[in-house]
Design an enzyme around this catalytic site. Sequence first.
Site, PDB file in Angstrom:
ATOM      1  N   ASP A 263     -40.211 104.533  89.778  1.00  0.00           N
ATOM      2  CA  ASP A 263     -40.322 105.122  91.101  1.00  0.00           C
ATOM      3  C   ASP A 263     -39.058 104.823  91.923  1.00  0.00           C
ATOM      4  O   ASP A 263     -37.959 105.144  91.486  1.00  0.00           O
ATOM      5  CB  ASP A 263     -41.601 104.643  91.792  1.00  0.00           C
ATOM      6  CG  ASP A 263     -42.027 105.569  92.927  1.00  0.00           C
ATOM      7  OD1 ASP A 263     -41.824 106.801  92.793  1.00  0.00           O
ATOM      8  OD2 ASP A 263     -42.566 105.090  93.927  1.00  0.00           O
TER       9      ASP A 263
ATOM     10  N   ASP B 208     -40.271 106.100  84.625  1.00  0.00           N
ATOM     11  CA  ASP B 208     -39.337 105.451  85.555  1.00  0.00           C
ATOM     12  C   ASP B 208     -40.081 104.401  86.357  1.00  0.00           C
ATOM     13  O   ASP B 208     -41.295 104.225  86.219  1.00  0.00           O
ATOM     14  CB  ASP B 208     -38.752 106.504  86.506  1.00  0.00           C
ATOM     15  CG  ASP B 208     -39.842 107.242  87.272  1.00  0.00           C
ATOM     16  OD1 ASP B 208     -40.276 106.756  88.333  1.00  0.00           O
ATOM     17  OD2 ASP B 208     -40.294 108.311  86.794  1.00  0.00           O
TER      18      ASP B 208
END
Length: 260
Positions: free
Chosen positions: A219, A217
């Site tokens: 974050d 991802d």
Amino acid sequence: MNDRPQPRADIGVFGGTGFYTLTEDAESVEVATAWGPPSAPVTIAAFGSEDPVRVAFLPRHGTGHRLPPHRVNYRANVDAMRQLGVRALVSPFAAGSLRPEIRPGDFVVCDQIVDRTWGRASTFHDEFEDVPVHVAFNEPYDRRLRRVLLDAASEAGVTAHDGGTVVVVNGPRFSSRAESRWHRDAGWHVVNMTQSPEAPLAMEAGIPFAGIALVTDYDAGLDEDPDVEPVNQEAVFAVFAANLHKIRRLLDAAIPGLAA
């Protein structure tokens, strides 16, 4: 009384989020430590036919991912690997990217670490019995192991960034947008919840250590791209599961070199 000798292994591997078994054809081993039980029984399997390499595997979060990052018994986990005699310890982990060029599905073979955790037992030395023991930690990740992993990534056809700083947060919550921006502005590359105290404990135990981030991802998002959604648990597990085969390919390619 059990007089059976302690099994031995050449390489140790810690499994992270979504990575709970290395192979089905493995021997389960109970290892007792002075720090209590490790997260789960260790499994040991032989890889290769001509000159087999024995690999010990331990899922750091335990069976069924029952242990959050701040409750993992890191000392017991590392000490179990030490008792098994591993000459290299490899630590795959899920991570959030702090850089637009480091994308979900990429790997980062880290070379530096910043510890922002608290309340964790991060040393084997609760007191100095004979003399003070302060280990050097300027190079937390072993250079030779990093090179082996990067070469293995190229052989396995997966994208792996050479070097990067992982900032370790306590969890289990994810970062706020302000925290994530702070980490990026500091020049760090990925964020994780478990690399510390694994890395310093391995250093104290005298085991060469390498960490491989699998990016799941971005974050808390990217300021320059408002369309990037902040991380959530479902996305992390989904991306990790979709890329688990890459970790297995990379490790398969790396095992002979790691044992050298």
